[in-house]
Design a protein around this motif. Structure first.
Motif, PDB file in Angstrom:
ATOM      1  N   SER A  51       0.811  -1.215   0.000  1.00  0.00           N
ATOM      2  CA  SER A  51       0.000   0.000   0.000  1.00  0.00           C
ATOM      3  C   SER A  51       0.850   1.272   0.000  1.00  0.00           C
ATOM      4  O   SER A  51       0.327   2.372  -0.157  1.00  0.00           O
ATOM      5  N   ARG A  52       2.185   1.123   0.152  1.00  0.00           N
ATOM      6  CA  ARG A  52       3.073   2.291   0.238  1.00  0.00           C
ATOM      7  C   ARG A  52       4.192   2.274  -0.805  1.00  0.00           C
ATOM      8  O   ARG A  52       5.158   3.009  -0.683  1.00  0.00           O
ATOM      9  N   ILE A  53       4.082   1.474  -1.832  1.00  0.00           N
ATOM     10  CA  ILE A  53       5.198   1.336  -2.775  1.00  0.00           C
ATOM     11  C   ILE A  53       5.617   2.667  -3.402  1.00  0.00           C
ATOM     12  O   ILE A  53       6.809   2.990  -3.407  1.00  0.00           O
ATOM     13  N   PRO A  54       4.713   3.487  -3.926  1.00  0.00           N
ATOM     14  CA  PRO A  54       5.176   4.752  -4.533  1.00  0.00           C
ATOM     15  C   PRO A  54       5.886   5.674  -3.536  1.00  0.00           C
ATOM     16  O   PRO A  54       6.944   6.244  -3.852  1.00  0.00           O
ATOM     17  N   GLU A  55       5.333   5.803  -2.327  1.00  0.00           N
ATOM     18  CA  GLU A  55       5.957   6.659  -1.310  1.00  0.00           C
ATOM     19  C   GLU A  55       7.294   6.090  -0.852  1.00  0.00           C
ATOM     20  O   GLU A  55       8.256   6.831  -0.635  1.00  0.00           O
ATOM     21  N   THR A  56       7.341   4.773  -0.719  1.00  0.00           N
ATOM     22  CA  THR A  56       8.583   4.118  -0.305  1.00  0.00           C
ATOM     23  C   THR A  56       9.654   4.292  -1.368  1.00  0.00           C
ATOM     24  O   THR A  56      10.810   4.620  -1.059  1.00  0.00           O
ATOM     25  N   ALA A  57       9.292   4.109  -2.624  1.00  0.00           N
ATOM     26  CA  ALA A  57      10.251   4.271  -3.724  1.00  0.00           C
ATOM     27  C   ALA A  57      10.801   5.692  -3.767  1.00  0.00           C
ATOM     28  O   ALA A  57      12.003   5.900  -3.951  1.00  0.00           O
ATOM     29  N   LYS A  58       9.944   6.680  -3.583  1.00  0.00           N
ATOM     30  CA  LYS A  58      10.383   8.084  -3.587  1.00  0.00           C
ATOM     31  C   LYS A  58      11.353   8.348  -2.438  1.00  0.00           C
ATOM     32  O   LYS A  58      12.396   8.982  -2.618  1.00  0.00           O
ATOM     33  N   ALA A  59      11.003   7.860  -1.244  1.00  0.00           N
ATOM     34  CA  ALA A  59      11.882   8.055  -0.083  1.00  0.00           C
ATOM     35  C   ALA A  59      13.218   7.351  -0.295  1.00  0.00           C
ATOM     36  O   ALA A  59      14.276   7.888   0.065  1.00  0.00           O
ATOM     37  N   LEU A  60      13.199   6.174  -0.893  1.00  0.00           N
ATOM     38  CA  LEU A  60      14.446   5.460  -1.175  1.00  0.00           C
ATOM     39  C   LEU A  60      15.300   6.235  -2.173  1.00  0.00           C
ATOM     40  O   LEU A  60      16.515   6.358  -2.007  1.00  0.00           O
ATOM     41  N   ALA A  61      14.670   6.787  -3.210  1.00  0.00           N
ATOM     42  CA  ALA A  61      15.405   7.545  -4.221  1.00  0.00           C
ATOM     43  C   ALA A  61      16.060   8.791  -3.629  1.00  0.00           C
ATOM     44  O   ALA A  61      17.090   9.246  -4.126  1.00  0.00           O
ATOM     45  N   ASP A  62      15.486   9.308  -2.557  1.00  0.00           N
ATOM     46  CA  ASP A  62      16.039  10.489  -1.886  1.00  0.00           C
ATOM     47  C   ASP A  62      17.100  10.134  -0.842  1.00  0.00           C
ATOM     48  O   ASP A  62      17.673  11.028  -0.215  1.00  0.00           O
ATOM     49  N   THR A  63      17.373   8.860  -0.651  1.00  0.00           N
ATOM     50  CA  THR A  63      18.352   8.406   0.332  1.00  0.00           C
ATOM     51  C   THR A  63      19.767   8.596  -0.214  1.00  0.00           C
ATOM     52  O   THR A  63      20.057   8.134  -1.330  1.00  0.00           O
ATOM     53  N   PRO A  64      20.652   9.273   0.515  1.00  0.00           N
ATOM     54  CA  PRO A  64      22.031   9.437   0.045  1.00  0.00           C
ATOM     55  C   PRO A  64      22.691   8.074  -0.225  1.00  0.00           C
ATOM     56  O   PRO A  64      22.580   7.152   0.578  1.00  0.00           O
ATOM     57  N   GLY A  65      23.331   7.968  -1.377  1.00  0.00           N
ATOM     58  CA  GLY A  65      23.985   6.721  -1.777  1.00  0.00           C
ATOM     59  C   GLY A  65      23.137   5.881  -2.711  1.00  0.00           C
ATOM     60  O   GLY A  65      23.653   4.997  -3.397  1.00  0.00           O
ATOM     61  N   VAL A  66      21.832   6.142  -2.755  1.00  0.00           N
ATOM     62  CA  VAL A  66      20.949   5.410  -3.663  1.00  0.00           C
ATOM     63  C   VAL A  66      20.917   6.162  -4.990  1.00  0.00           C
ATOM     64  O   VAL A  66      20.509   7.316  -5.047  1.00  0.00           O
ATOM     65  N   ALA A  67      21.367   5.488  -6.048  1.00  0.00           N
ATOM     66  CA  ALA A  67      21.442   6.117  -7.365  1.00  0.00           C
ATOM     67  C   ALA A  67      20.141   5.982  -8.142  1.00  0.00           C
ATOM     68  O   ALA A  67      19.739   6.914  -8.849  1.00  0.00           O
ATOM     69  N   GLU A  68      19.482   4.823  -8.018  1.00  0.00           N
ATOM     70  CA  GLU A  68      18.264   4.556  -8.777  1.00  0.00           C
ATOM     71  C   GLU A  68      17.378   3.619  -7.981  1.00  0.00           C
ATOM     72  O   GLU A  68      17.874   2.816  -7.200  1.00  0.00           O
TER      73      GLU A  68
END
Length: 91
Positions: free
Chosen positions: A13-30
């Protein structure tokens, strides 16, 4: 540069929000959403192995919606142009 591929099971139920937060995590390129055994795949690019541990355990694992992770560290990168160039050397 060290690359790690992090397979992520997430709260559906949170995949889009989780993906966005992950993409904003330092060290995460994609970050990719995908079908199959995992919900998201994060590509981590850092300078040393210690940073991988920090990005995954202090960053990715703390993102709301992340349920489980499995991390794979890449040894070598291959692209289609690299493979084609290797075969054309003998011509």
């Amino acid at each position: 540069m060290i690359t790690a591929i992090v397979l992520i099971s997430a709260d559906n139920s949170r995949i889009p929000e989780t993906a966005k937060a992950l993409a904003d995590t330092p060290g995460v390129a994609e970050v990719y959403s995908c079908a199959g055994d995992v919900d998201l795949i994060a590509i981590v690019r850092v300078r040393d192995h210690e940073q991988i541990a920090e990005v995954v355990t202090s960053g990715i694992d703390k993102v709301e919606g992340v349920l489980r992770t499995t991390t794979h560290i890449a040894f070598r990168s291959y692209s289609s142009s690299d493979v084609e160039a290797g075969f054309s050397l003998g011509e």
